[in-house]
Enzyme design. Structure first.
Site, PDB file in Angstrom:
ATOM      1  N   HIS A  81      -2.145  43.630   9.252  1.00 22.46           N
ATOM      2  CA  HIS A  81      -1.641  43.504  10.626  1.00 22.46           C
ATOM      3  C   HIS A  81      -2.546  44.255  11.601  1.00 22.46           C
ATOM      4  CE1 HIS A  81       1.973  41.453   9.315  1.00 22.46           C
ATOM      5  NE2 HIS A  81       2.130  42.370   8.389  1.00 22.46           N
ATOM      6  N   ASP A 130      11.063  42.329  14.449  1.00 22.86           N
ATOM      7  CA  ASP A 130       9.670  42.760  14.260  1.00 22.86           C
ATOM      8  C   ASP A 130       8.729  42.072  15.248  1.00 22.86           C
ATOM      9  OD1 ASP A 130       9.945  40.295  13.018  1.00 22.86           O
ATOM     10  OD2 ASP A 130       8.532  40.765  11.420  1.00 22.86           O
ATOM     11  N   GLU A 184      -1.257  38.772   5.165  1.00 25.10           N
ATOM     12  CA  GLU A 184      -0.547  37.983   6.176  1.00 25.10           C
ATOM     13  C   GLU A 184      -1.362  36.835   6.750  1.00 25.10           C
ATOM     14  OE1 GLU A 184      -1.467  41.139   6.578  1.00 25.10           O
ATOM     15  OE2 GLU A 184      -2.529  41.350   8.482  1.00 25.10           O
ATOM     16  N   LYS A 202       1.471  48.110   2.102  1.00 22.31           N
ATOM     17  CA  LYS A 202       1.288  48.335   3.539  1.00 22.31           C
ATOM     18  C   LYS A 202      -0.172  48.628   3.868  1.00 22.31           C
ATOM     19  CE  LYS A 202       4.336  48.210   6.031  1.00 22.31           C
ATOM     20  NZ  LYS A 202       4.996  47.000   6.597  1.00 22.31           N
ATOM     21  N   ARG A 225       8.175  49.928  -1.864  1.00 20.11           N
ATOM     22  CA  ARG A 225       7.566  48.878  -2.687  1.00 20.11           C
ATOM     23  C   ARG A 225       6.276  49.405  -3.325  1.00 20.11           C
ATOM     24  NH1 ARG A 225       7.330  44.290   1.821  1.00 20.11           N
ATOM     25  NH2 ARG A 225       6.931  46.166   3.030  1.00 20.11           N
ATOM     26  N   TYR A 268      -1.233  43.999   2.989  1.00 17.65           N
ATOM     27  CA  TYR A 268      -0.901  43.662   4.372  1.00 17.65           C
ATOM     28  C   TYR A 268      -1.720  44.573   5.282  1.00 17.65           C
ATOM     29  CZ  TYR A 268       3.350  41.114   2.939  1.00 17.65           C
ATOM     30  OH  TYR A 268       4.232  40.225   2.390  1.00 17.65           O
TER      31      TYR A 268
HETATM   32  N1  LIG Z   1      13.150  42.161  10.163  1.00 11.54           N
HETATM   33  C1  LIG Z   1      12.478  41.929   9.043  1.00 11.54           C
HETATM   34  O1  LIG Z   1      12.485  42.728   8.116  1.00 11.54           O
HETATM   35  C2  LIG Z   1      11.739  40.633   8.877  1.00 11.54           C
HETATM   36  C3  LIG Z   1      11.298  40.222   7.599  1.00 11.54           C
HETATM   37  C4  LIG Z   1      10.656  38.979   7.477  1.00 11.54           C
HETATM   38  C5  LIG Z   1      10.456  38.187   8.630  1.00 11.54           C
HETATM   39  N2  LIG Z   1      10.880  38.651   9.849  1.00 11.54           N
HETATM   40  C6  LIG Z   1      10.724  37.873  11.090  1.00 11.54           C
HETATM   41  O2  LIG Z   1      11.646  36.809  11.133  1.00 11.54           O
HETATM   42  C7  LIG Z   1      11.190  35.839  12.080  1.00 11.54           C
HETATM   43  C8  LIG Z   1      11.274  34.441  11.491  1.00 11.54           C
HETATM   44  O3  LIG Z   1      10.308  34.325  10.435  1.00 11.54           O
HETATM   45  P1  LIG Z   1      10.140  32.982   9.600  1.00 11.54           P
HETATM   46  O4  LIG Z   1       9.269  33.320   8.436  1.00 11.54           O
HETATM   47  O5  LIG Z   1      11.460  32.349   9.360  1.00 11.54           O
HETATM   48  O6  LIG Z   1       9.317  32.075  10.628  1.00 11.54           O
HETATM   49  P2  LIG Z   1       9.174  30.483  10.575  1.00 11.54           P
HETATM   50  O7  LIG Z   1       7.955  30.153  11.357  1.00 11.54           O
HETATM   51  O8  LIG Z   1       9.309  29.987   9.174  1.00 11.54           O
HETATM   52  O9  LIG Z   1      10.465  29.952  11.366  1.00 11.54           O
HETATM   53  C9  LIG Z   1      10.664  30.143  12.732  1.00 11.54           C
HETATM   54  C10 LIG Z   1      11.500  28.985  13.245  1.00 11.54           C
HETATM   55  O10 LIG Z   1      11.878  29.290  14.593  1.00 11.54           O
HETATM   56  C11 LIG Z   1      11.953  28.050  15.255  1.00 11.54           C
HETATM   57  N3  LIG Z   1      12.022  28.282  16.703  1.00 11.54           N
HETATM   58  C12 LIG Z   1      11.034  28.618  17.574  1.00 11.54           C
HETATM   59  N4  LIG Z   1      11.542  28.736  18.815  1.00 11.54           N
HETATM   60  C13 LIG Z   1      12.879  28.481  18.721  1.00 11.54           C
HETATM   61  C14 LIG Z   1      13.946  28.450  19.649  1.00 11.54           C
HETATM   62  N5  LIG Z   1      13.758  28.691  20.963  1.00 11.54           N
HETATM   63  N6  LIG Z   1      15.183  28.151  19.188  1.00 11.54           N
HETATM   64  C15 LIG Z   1      15.406  27.895  17.881  1.00 11.54           C
HETATM   65  N7  LIG Z   1      14.424  27.894  16.952  1.00 11.54           N
HETATM   66  C16 LIG Z   1      13.183  28.187  17.381  1.00 11.54           C
HETATM   67  C17 LIG Z   1      10.718  27.309  14.765  1.00 11.54           C
HETATM   68  O11 LIG Z   1      10.819  25.908  15.022  1.00 11.54           O
HETATM   69  C18 LIG Z   1      10.749  27.648  13.274  1.00 11.54           C
HETATM   70  O12 LIG Z   1      11.442  26.670  12.525  1.00 11.54           O
HETATM   71  C19 LIG Z   1       9.756  36.291  12.420  1.00 11.54           C
HETATM   72  O13 LIG Z   1       9.777  37.001  13.628  1.00 11.54           O
HETATM   73  C20 LIG Z   1       9.397  37.201  11.275  1.00 11.54           C
HETATM   74  O14 LIG Z   1       8.377  38.115  11.630  1.00 11.54           O
HETATM   75  C21 LIG Z   1      11.506  39.845   9.979  1.00 11.54           C
END
Ligand SMILES: NC(=O)c1ccc[n+]([C@@H]2O[C@H](COP(=O)([O-])OP(=O)(O)OC[C@H]3O[C@@H](n4cnc5c(N)ncnc54)[C@H](O)[C@@H]3O)[C@@H](O)[C@H]2O)c1
Length: 372
Positions: free
Chosen positions: A96, A270, A118, A75, A15, A94
């Site tokens: 972190h 992550d 963030e 980053k 990016r 970002y």
């Molecule tokens: N791998 C990647 O490249 C990448 C990229 C972006 C985000 N992410 C990760 O994805 C994850 C989700 O991010 P997001 O932006 O959707 O967060 P978010 O806060 O919008 O959504 C998280 C949801 O999880 C729910 N939740 C919490 N505990 C729960 C459980 N026990 N059972 C069911 N639901 C539950 C919450 O109520 C909330 O609605 C984060 O860990 C984020 O860091 C990863």
């Protein structure tokens, strides 16, 4: 203001901090934009695109850092980049910092003012500069999951939408936040039979209101999750508990209750992952098999679609970048408390409490610094 955008140097990062459109807007606001040669290549932007937008191309990162009042990146600055930051310079990217003491100490020592994407907030309580990457990862999850489900990749050999006379794949999405909602939309759009589990009733009410009929919602209890796991062809992990490691919602023992060749896509990797058997993988080698269940656990999913991710991030950062350039960081943060929430470091002081707590460092209130 002189705004500089160096080429990202973190491995596997394609990016770029400024799109040609962002550069054009900044130039139209009367600023000078300096882009390192080749910075946009990984996202499909060439130097001419930036030149046409009114930016100037310069060869090295050293020159970009030396000339710029504000550095805009993607980053966190790497060790070599941190050495080039100076007192009074503004850094917008970002960061972190909480798990990264070396970077934190270097930024404090540099004397720069660092605003972290963030931790910028919005009026709805969201994180507007994180959301675009969650949207990308969410929409990508069913796409990579569908690929994982293909027979040649070790999957079950099931087509997401089925065909007339053959039912669709069953997709279980755990977590109905930004990632989960976008994952569910795309999976449903591919014709799959989708259920989203969450623990927040207000969130499920919202999803049901907006998407009722497109996908189903359910309460995320251990019992109901176990029941749906047995039927699922694909499970997408999308939970987040802010500030905590992801809860483990699928155990290794439960894999034996699933259909052989089913796909687990752990977007929450992550934050440690929400399946017991998840371990972070890379785009070069994204999937692995545990007990006949295929796992996809890439920690930086948006990198796979660098161009879309760059443009999405640029759209979100542009208004803040322009406010910082037009007004200077102090006035921009005075006018916008959500941007002030992004302030992590200023003039040799840490200004973000969660980072101070995580690293055992003193913190000065951003409001005090603002009056400074
Ligand atoms: N791998 C990647 O490249 C990448 C990229 C972006 C985000 N992410 C990760 O994805 C994850 C989700 O991010 P997001 O932006 O959707 O967060 P978010 O806060 O919008 O959504 C998280 C949801 O999880 C729910 N939740 C919490 N505990 C729960 C459980 N026990 N059972 C069911 N639901 C539950 C919450 O109520 C909330 O609605 C984060 O860990 C984020 O860091 C990863």
């Amino acid at each position: 203001m002189k705004i500089g955008c160096p080429t990202e140097i973190k491995p596997q990062e394609f990016r770029v901090g400024m799109t040609p459109n962002a550069a054009q807007e900044a130039v139209a606001h009367g600023h000078e934009v300096y882009i390192q040669a080749g910075a946009g290549t990984g996202s499909g932007f060439n130097d001419e695109d930036y030149t046409r937008a009114g930016a100037k191309i310069i060869d090295t990162a050293e020159e970009v850092f030396a000339i710029s009042d504000m550095i805009v990146k993607v980053k966190e600055p790497q060790a070599g980049e941190r050495k080039m930051l100076r007192e009074g310079q503004l850094l917008f990217t970002y960061l972190h910092l909480a798990p990264d003491p070396d970077q934190t100490h270097d930024l404090i020592a540099s004397g720069c003012t660092a605003i972290a994407y963030e931790t910028v907030t919005d009026a709805a309580g969201g994180l507007p500069l994180l959301a675009p990457m969650s949207e990308v990862a969410g929409r990508l999850a069913p796409q990579v999951g569908a690929w994982t489900l293909q027979k040649a990749n070790g999957g079950r050999g099931v087509l997401m939408g089925g065909v007339p006379g053959v039912g669709p794949a069953k997709v279980l999405v755990i977590g109905g936040g930004v990632v989960g909602t976008h994952a569910a939309r795309i999976a449903a759009g591919m014709g799959a039979d989708v259920t989203v589990l969450d623990r927040s009733l207000p969130r499920m009410r919202y999803l049901d209101d907006v998407f009722g009929g497109t996908f189903k919602t359910g309460f995320s209890s251990a019992g109901y999750t176990a029941e749906l796991l047995e039927q699922a062809d694909m499970v997408i992990g999308a939970v987040l508990i802010p500030g905590a490691a992801a809860p483990k919602l699928v155990s290794r023992a439960q894999l034996s209750t699933m259909k052989p060749g089913a796909a687990l896509v752990d977007v929450a990797i992550d934050q440690g992952g929400c399946f017991e058997t998840s371990r972070a993988t890379t785009h070069a080698d994204p999937i692995y098999d545990v007990d006949g269940i295929m796992h996809y656990c890439v920690a930086n999913m948006p990198g796979a679609v660098a161009r879309t991710s760059t443009i999405a991030l640029g759209n979100a950062t542009m208004p803040f970048m322009l406010a910082l350039a037009d007004k200077g960081w102090r006035k921009a943060c005075e006018d916008d408390p959500h941007l002030l929430n992004g302030l992590n470091v200023h003039a040799g002081k840490l200004t973000y409490y969660a980072v101070g707590k995580a690293l055992g460092l003193d913190v000065v209130s951003p409001n005090v610094v603002l009056k400074g």
